[in-house]
Design a protein around this motif. Structure first.
Motif, short mmCIF file in Angstrom:
data_model
loop_
_atom_site.label_atom_id
_atom_site.label_comp_id
_atom_site.label_asym_id
_atom_site.label_seq_id
_atom_site.Cartn_x
_atom_site.Cartn_y
_atom_site.Cartn_z
N ALA A 40 3.06 -7.60 -4.09
CA ALA A 40 2.05 -7.63 -5.15
C ALA A 40 0.68 -8.01 -4.60
O ALA A 40 -0.34 -7.75 -5.23
CB ALA A 40 2.47 -8.62 -6.24
N SER A 41 0.64 -8.61 -3.42
CA SER A 41 -0.64 -9.02 -2.82
C SER A 41 -1.28 -7.93 -1.98
O SER A 41 -2.39 -8.11 -1.49
CB SER A 41 -0.44 -10.28 -1.96
OG SER A 41 0.32 -9.97 -0.80
N PHE A 42 -0.61 -6.79 -1.82
CA PHE A 42 -1.16 -5.70 -1.01
C PHE A 42 -2.32 -5.02 -1.75
O PHE A 42 -2.15 -4.59 -2.89
CB PHE A 42 -0.10 -4.66 -0.67
CG PHE A 42 1.04 -5.16 0.16
CD1 PHE A 42 0.88 -6.23 1.03
CD2 PHE A 42 2.27 -4.56 0.09
CE1 PHE A 42 1.93 -6.68 1.81
CE2 PHE A 42 3.34 -5.00 0.87
CZ PHE A 42 3.15 -6.06 1.73
N PRO A 43 -3.47 -4.86 -1.12
CA PRO A 43 -4.59 -4.19 -1.78
C PRO A 43 -4.46 -2.66 -1.68
O PRO A 43 -5.23 -1.98 -1.00
CB PRO A 43 -5.80 -4.70 -0.98
CG PRO A 43 -5.25 -4.94 0.40
CD PRO A 43 -3.82 -5.40 0.18
N VAL A 44 -3.48 -2.12 -2.36
CA VAL A 44 -3.14 -0.71 -2.24
C VAL A 44 -4.31 0.20 -2.61
O VAL A 44 -4.63 1.14 -1.86
CB VAL A 44 -1.90 -0.37 -3.11
CG1 VAL A 44 -1.61 1.13 -3.10
CG2 VAL A 44 -0.69 -1.16 -2.63
N GLU A 45 -4.97 -0.07 -3.72
CA GLU A 45 -6.07 0.81 -4.14
C GLU A 45 -7.22 0.77 -3.14
O GLU A 45 -7.81 1.81 -2.83
CB GLU A 45 -6.56 0.41 -5.53
CG GLU A 45 -5.57 0.75 -6.63
CD GLU A 45 -6.07 0.37 -8.01
OE1 GLU A 45 -7.29 0.21 -8.19
OE2 GLU A 45 -5.23 0.27 -8.92
N GLU A 46 -7.54 -0.41 -2.63
CA GLU A 46 -8.62 -0.53 -1.66
C GLU A 46 -8.30 0.21 -0.37
O GLU A 46 -9.14 0.88 0.22
CB GLU A 46 -8.93 -2.01 -1.37
CG GLU A 46 -9.56 -2.75 -2.54
CD GLU A 46 -8.55 -3.26 -3.57
OE1 GLU A 46 -7.33 -2.96 -3.45
OE2 GLU A 46 -8.98 -3.94 -4.50
N ILE A 47 -7.06 0.09 0.09
CA ILE A 47 -6.63 0.79 1.30
C ILE A 47 -6.64 2.30 1.07
O ILE A 47 -7.06 3.07 1.94
CB ILE A 47 -5.25 0.29 1.77
CG1 ILE A 47 -5.36 -1.16 2.24
CG2 ILE A 47 -4.69 1.19 2.87
CD1 ILE A 47 -4.02 -1.82 2.55
#
Length: 73
Positions: A40-47
């Protein structure tokens, strides 16, 4: 199909890391041993945005192999 390995393969120990990771599939287990951050802490959209920008601006170059000396930071 039968696969045969060299007899020395019979003495290979199980991977400790692999065994730890098998336990982490249980949602009731919080493992601090495997080095697995909370997804849940992964910045998926930013990446995703960063990858899209890099690929659209210079995709053919960033996907090509090169020596490490060629990398400009």
């Amino acid at each position: 199909m039968s696969v045969q390995f060299a007899s020395r393969m019979n003495n290979i120990h199980k991977s400790f890391i692999r065994e730890i990771l098998k336990v982490t599939v249980n949602p009731e287990v919080i493992s601090f041993a495997g080095g697995l951050p909370n997804p849940a802490s992964f910045p998926v959209e930013e990446i995703q945005k960063a990858a899209q920008k890099v690929l659209s601006e210079d995709g053919s170059n960033v996907l090509q192999y090169s020596t490490t000396e060629d990398i400009c930071l």
